[in-house]
Design a protein around this motif. Structure first.
Motif, PDB file in Angstrom:
ATOM      1  N   THR A  97       0.866  -1.183   0.000  1.00 55.84           N
ATOM      2  CA  THR A  97       0.000   0.000   0.000  1.00 55.84           C
ATOM      3  C   THR A  97       0.899   1.228   0.000  1.00 55.84           C
ATOM      4  OG1 THR A  97      -1.805  -1.094   1.184  1.00 55.84           O
ATOM      5  CG2 THR A  97      -1.730   1.307   1.305  1.00 55.84           C
ATOM      6  N   VAL A  98       0.612   2.187  -0.882  1.00 53.28           N
ATOM      7  CA  VAL A  98       1.488   3.353  -1.021  1.00 53.28           C
ATOM      8  C   VAL A  98       0.690   4.652  -0.931  1.00 53.28           C
ATOM      9  CG1 VAL A  98       3.359   4.375  -2.367  1.00 53.28           C
ATOM     10  CG2 VAL A  98       2.820   1.950  -2.657  1.00 53.28           C
ATOM     11  N   LYS A  99       1.256   5.606  -0.248  1.00 51.40           N
ATOM     12  CA  LYS A  99       0.680   6.956  -0.180  1.00 51.40           C
ATOM     13  C   LYS A  99       1.089   7.721  -1.435  1.00 51.40           C
ATOM     14  CE  LYS A  99       1.219  11.345   2.259  1.00 51.40           C
ATOM     15  NZ  LYS A  99       1.931  12.069   3.339  1.00 51.40           N
ATOM     16  N   ALA A 100       0.098   8.286  -2.146  1.00 49.70           N
ATOM     17  CA  ALA A 100       0.385   9.067  -3.354  1.00 49.70           C
ATOM     18  C   ALA A 100       0.269  10.560  -3.067  1.00 49.70           C
ATOM     19  CB  ALA A 100      -0.574   8.682  -4.468  1.00 49.70           C
ATOM     20  N   GLN A 101       1.115  11.331  -3.731  1.00 54.33           N
ATOM     21  CA  GLN A 101       1.072  12.782  -3.581  1.00 54.33           C
ATOM     22  C   GLN A 101       0.067  13.423  -4.530  1.00 54.33           C
ATOM     23  OE1 GLN A 101       2.715  14.435  -1.236  1.00 54.33           O
ATOM     24  NE2 GLN A 101       3.629  12.548  -0.504  1.00 54.33           N
ATOM     25  N   ASN A 102      -0.123  12.810  -5.700  1.00 55.94           N
ATOM     26  CA  ASN A 102      -1.026  13.372  -6.700  1.00 55.94           C
ATOM     27  C   ASN A 102      -1.454  12.263  -7.664  1.00 55.94           C
ATOM     28  OD1 ASN A 102       1.166  13.107  -8.649  1.00 55.94           O
ATOM     29  ND2 ASN A 102       2.031  14.952  -7.725  1.00 55.94           N
ATOM     30  N   ASP A 103      -2.290  12.604  -8.644  1.00 57.03           N
ATOM     31  CA  ASP A 103      -2.821  11.600  -9.574  1.00 57.03           C
ATOM     32  C   ASP A 103      -1.726  11.009 -10.462  1.00 57.03           C
ATOM     33  OD1 ASP A 103      -5.337  11.958  -8.557  1.00 57.03           O
ATOM     34  OD2 ASP A 103      -5.984  13.357 -10.111  1.00 57.03           O
ATOM     35  N   TYR A 104      -0.757  11.825 -10.867  1.00 54.32           N
ATOM     36  CA  TYR A 104       0.343  11.322 -11.697  1.00 54.32           C
ATOM     37  C   TYR A 104       1.154  10.286 -10.914  1.00 54.32           C
ATOM     38  CZ  TYR A 104       4.791  11.122 -14.156  1.00 54.32           C
ATOM     39  OH  TYR A 104       5.921  10.661 -14.792  1.00 54.32           O
ATOM     40  N   HIS A 105       1.441  10.606  -9.673  1.00 47.78           N
ATOM     41  CA  HIS A 105       2.174   9.690  -8.793  1.00 47.78           C
ATOM     42  C   HIS A 105       1.408   8.368  -8.683  1.00 47.78           C
ATOM     43  CE1 HIS A 105       4.082   9.058  -4.531  1.00 47.78           C
ATOM     44  NE2 HIS A 105       4.605   8.251  -5.434  1.00 47.78           N
ATOM     45  N   ILE A 112       3.661   0.166 -11.717  1.00 43.94           N
ATOM     46  CA  ILE A 112       4.781  -0.652 -11.236  1.00 43.94           C
ATOM     47  C   ILE A 112       4.329  -1.708 -10.229  1.00 43.94           C
ATOM     48  CG2 ILE A 112       6.499   1.126 -11.715  1.00 43.94           C
ATOM     49  CD1 ILE A 112       6.555   1.812  -8.753  1.00 43.94           C
ATOM     50  N   GLY A 113       2.990  -1.765  -9.968  1.00 42.99           N
ATOM     51  CA  GLY A 113       2.486  -2.898  -9.201  1.00 42.99           C
ATOM     52  C   GLY A 113       2.008  -2.654  -7.788  1.00 42.99           C
ATOM     53  N   ALA A 114       1.822  -1.391  -7.375  1.00 38.51           N
ATOM     54  CA  ALA A 114       1.267  -1.140  -6.035  1.00 38.51           C
ATOM     55  C   ALA A 114      -0.126  -1.753  -5.950  1.00 38.51           C
ATOM     56  CB  ALA A 114       1.202   0.359  -5.759  1.00 38.51           C
ATOM     57  N   ASP A 115      -0.415  -2.473  -4.871  1.00 38.17           N
ATOM     58  CA  ASP A 115      -1.719  -3.128  -4.719  1.00 38.17           C
ATOM     59  C   ASP A 115      -2.811  -2.142  -4.335  1.00 38.17           C
ATOM     60  OD1 ASP A 115      -0.912  -6.033  -5.015  1.00 38.17           O
ATOM     61  OD2 ASP A 115       0.437  -5.390  -3.421  1.00 38.17           O
ATOM     62  N   GLN A 116      -2.439  -1.161  -3.529  1.00 40.63           N
ATOM     63  CA  GLN A 116      -3.413  -0.155  -3.091  1.00 40.63           C
ATOM     64  C   GLN A 116      -2.711   1.192  -3.012  1.00 40.63           C
ATOM     65  OE1 GLN A 116      -5.164  -0.957   0.730  1.00 40.63           O
ATOM     66  NE2 GLN A 116      -6.711   0.627   0.532  1.00 40.63           N
ATOM     67  N   VAL A 117      -3.378   2.225  -3.502  1.00 43.45           N
ATOM     68  CA  VAL A 117      -2.825   3.579  -3.454  1.00 43.45           C
ATOM     69  C   VAL A 117      -3.806   4.459  -2.687  1.00 43.45           C
ATOM     70  CG1 VAL A 117      -2.036   5.572  -4.786  1.00 43.45           C
ATOM     71  CG2 VAL A 117      -1.646   3.255  -5.659  1.00 43.45           C
ATOM     72  N   VAL A 118      -3.296   5.220  -1.729  1.00 36.22           N
ATOM     73  CA  VAL A 118      -4.160   6.086  -0.922  1.00 36.22           C
ATOM     74  C   VAL A 118      -3.733   7.536  -1.067  1.00 36.22           C
ATOM     75  CG1 VAL A 118      -4.722   4.283   0.742  1.00 36.22           C
ATOM     76  CG2 VAL A 118      -2.713   5.724   1.146  1.00 36.22           C
ATOM     77  N   HIS A 119      -4.714   8.432  -0.961  1.00 41.21           N
ATOM     78  CA  HIS A 119      -4.482   9.878  -1.002  1.00 41.21           C
ATOM     79  C   HIS A 119      -4.999  10.465   0.313  1.00 41.21           C
ATOM     80  CE1 HIS A 119      -3.715  10.397  -5.447  1.00 41.21           C
ATOM     81  NE2 HIS A 119      -4.349   9.241  -5.474  1.00 41.21           N
ATOM     82  N   PRO A 120      -4.286  10.331   1.407  1.00 39.25           N
ATOM     83  CA  PRO A 120      -4.846  10.749   2.701  1.00 39.25           C
ATOM     84  C   PRO A 120      -5.258  12.219   2.767  1.00 39.25           C
ATOM     85  CG  PRO A 120      -2.499  10.244   2.879  1.00 39.25           C
ATOM     86  CD  PRO A 120      -2.944   9.747   1.553  1.00 39.25           C
ATOM     87  N   GLU A 121      -4.425  13.114   2.194  1.00 40.08           N
ATOM     88  CA  GLU A 121      -4.760  14.539   2.257  1.00 40.08           C
ATOM     89  C   GLU A 121      -5.998  14.850   1.419  1.00 40.08           C
ATOM     90  OE1 GLU A 121      -1.684  13.446   1.608  1.00 40.08           O
ATOM     91  OE2 GLU A 121      -0.394  14.264   3.202  1.00 40.08           O
ATOM     92  N   ARG A 122      -6.053  14.299   0.183  1.00 45.82           N
ATOM     93  CA  ARG A 122      -7.204  14.538  -0.680  1.00 45.82           C
ATOM     94  C   ARG A 122      -8.468  13.949  -0.075  1.00 45.82           C
ATOM     95  NH1 ARG A 122      -7.854  10.931  -5.879  1.00 45.82           N
ATOM     96  NH2 ARG A 122      -8.560   9.570  -4.188  1.00 45.82           N
ATOM     97  N   ASP A 123      -8.369  12.702   0.412  1.00 45.28           N
ATOM     98  CA  ASP A 123      -9.543  12.029   0.965  1.00 45.28           C
ATOM     99  C   ASP A 123     -10.054  12.748   2.210  1.00 45.28           C
ATOM    100  OD1 ASP A 123      -9.253  10.248  -1.065  1.00 45.28           O
ATOM    101  OD2 ASP A 123      -8.352   8.665   0.151  1.00 45.28           O
ATOM    102  N   MET A 124      -9.132  13.225   3.042  1.00 40.25           N
ATOM    103  CA  MET A 124      -9.543  13.954   4.238  1.00 40.25           C
ATOM    104  C   MET A 124     -10.212  15.268   3.848  1.00 40.25           C
ATOM    105  SD  MET A 124      -9.963  13.952   7.398  1.00 40.25           S
ATOM    106  CE  MET A 124      -9.010  12.516   7.881  1.00 40.25           C
ATOM    107  N   GLY A 125      -9.705  15.902   2.788  1.00 46.04           N
ATOM    108  CA  GLY A 125     -10.320  17.141   2.292  1.00 46.04           C
ATOM    109  C   GLY A 125     -11.748  16.910   1.843  1.00 46.04           C
ATOM    110  N   ILE A 126     -11.976  15.806   1.135  1.00 45.97           N
ATOM    111  CA  ILE A 126     -13.322  15.461   0.674  1.00 45.97           C
ATOM    112  C   ILE A 126     -14.241  15.243   1.861  1.00 45.97           C
ATOM    113  CG2 ILE A 126     -14.683  13.652  -0.469  1.00 45.97           C
ATOM    114  CD1 ILE A 126     -12.274  13.313  -2.397  1.00 45.97           C
TER     115      ILE A 126
END
Length: 219
Positions: A97-105, A112-126
């Protein structure tokens, strides 16, 4: 048997994951390049290590591939995040599981095979935005670009009606999957269940349908 995790990156996000996993009785190896941050978690994590996780030989020496789940919570350094994820895939880690900084990231991480990608700052904003817009929505969790789970507090318009009488599935296209009542949670409540004052309805559906239900029924 305890679950075993590795958390790489001990900033605010990674650090909070380490603490929560330990609270949940998991074994956690906490890793960061900063010895100061590692020192902060030496008394919290099961094991705390100062290491450069972009080096495959370092990851192998730490036995990372033996852990069932690795969380890459590296902060601002996108290159280090990508390289670390790539190295973890190379050595055969089962779940990443990887924290992403933005959509491009996120796009790169998924390629490259990350199973799960999270956007904690974006999701918290929503979540915060939805909570501020409505007095009735207590929490909001995005499942995809169009679908979400929301916790909605029942008001006097809903009290006394059964789920079959409200018929929100047919009228709004949403499903009430659970009801929080005091300290209890009714999972998959029966159609004859009556809504009580200040029940919290856990609903799932498209964002548009949830908003339509909230505006129509709770205002």
């Amino acid at each position: 048997m305890k679950k075993e995790f590795v958390v790489i990156g001990l900033g605010r996000f990674g650090g909070s994951i380490v603490k929560e996993l330990i609270e949940l009785n998991a074994d956690v190896m906490a890793i960061d390049k900063s010895s100061e941050k590692v020192d902060d978690y030496a008394g919290i994590a099961t094991q705390a290590v100062t290491a450069d996780t972009t080096d495959e030989s370092v990851l192998r020496s730490l036995g990372i591939r033996n852990f069932e789940h690795v969380i890459v919570a590296i902060g601002e350094n996108i290159q280090a995040s990508i390289l670390t994820t790539l190295m973890l895939k190379e050595i055969g880690v089962k779940k990443i599981t990887v924290k992403a900084q933005n959509d491009y990231h996120e796009k790169v991480l998924r390629k490259i095979g990350a199973d799960q990608v999270v956007h904690p700052e974006r999701d918290m904003g929503i979540r915060i935005a939805n909570n501020m817009v409505s007095n009735n929505i207590l929490d909001y969790l995005e499942l995809s670009e169009e679908y979400s789970i929301a916790e909605i507090i029942a008001n006097e318009k809903l009290v006394g009606f059964t789920l079959v009488e409200l018929d929100v599935r047919a009228r709004y296209g949403i499903n009430i999957v659970a009801i929080k009542r005091d300290k209890h949670i009714l999972v998959s409540p029966q159609a004859i269940e009556k809504i009580e004052f200040e029940d919290i309805l856990i609903v799932i559906g498209s964002d548009a349908d949830i908003q339509r239900f909230e505006k129509k029924e709770l205002h």
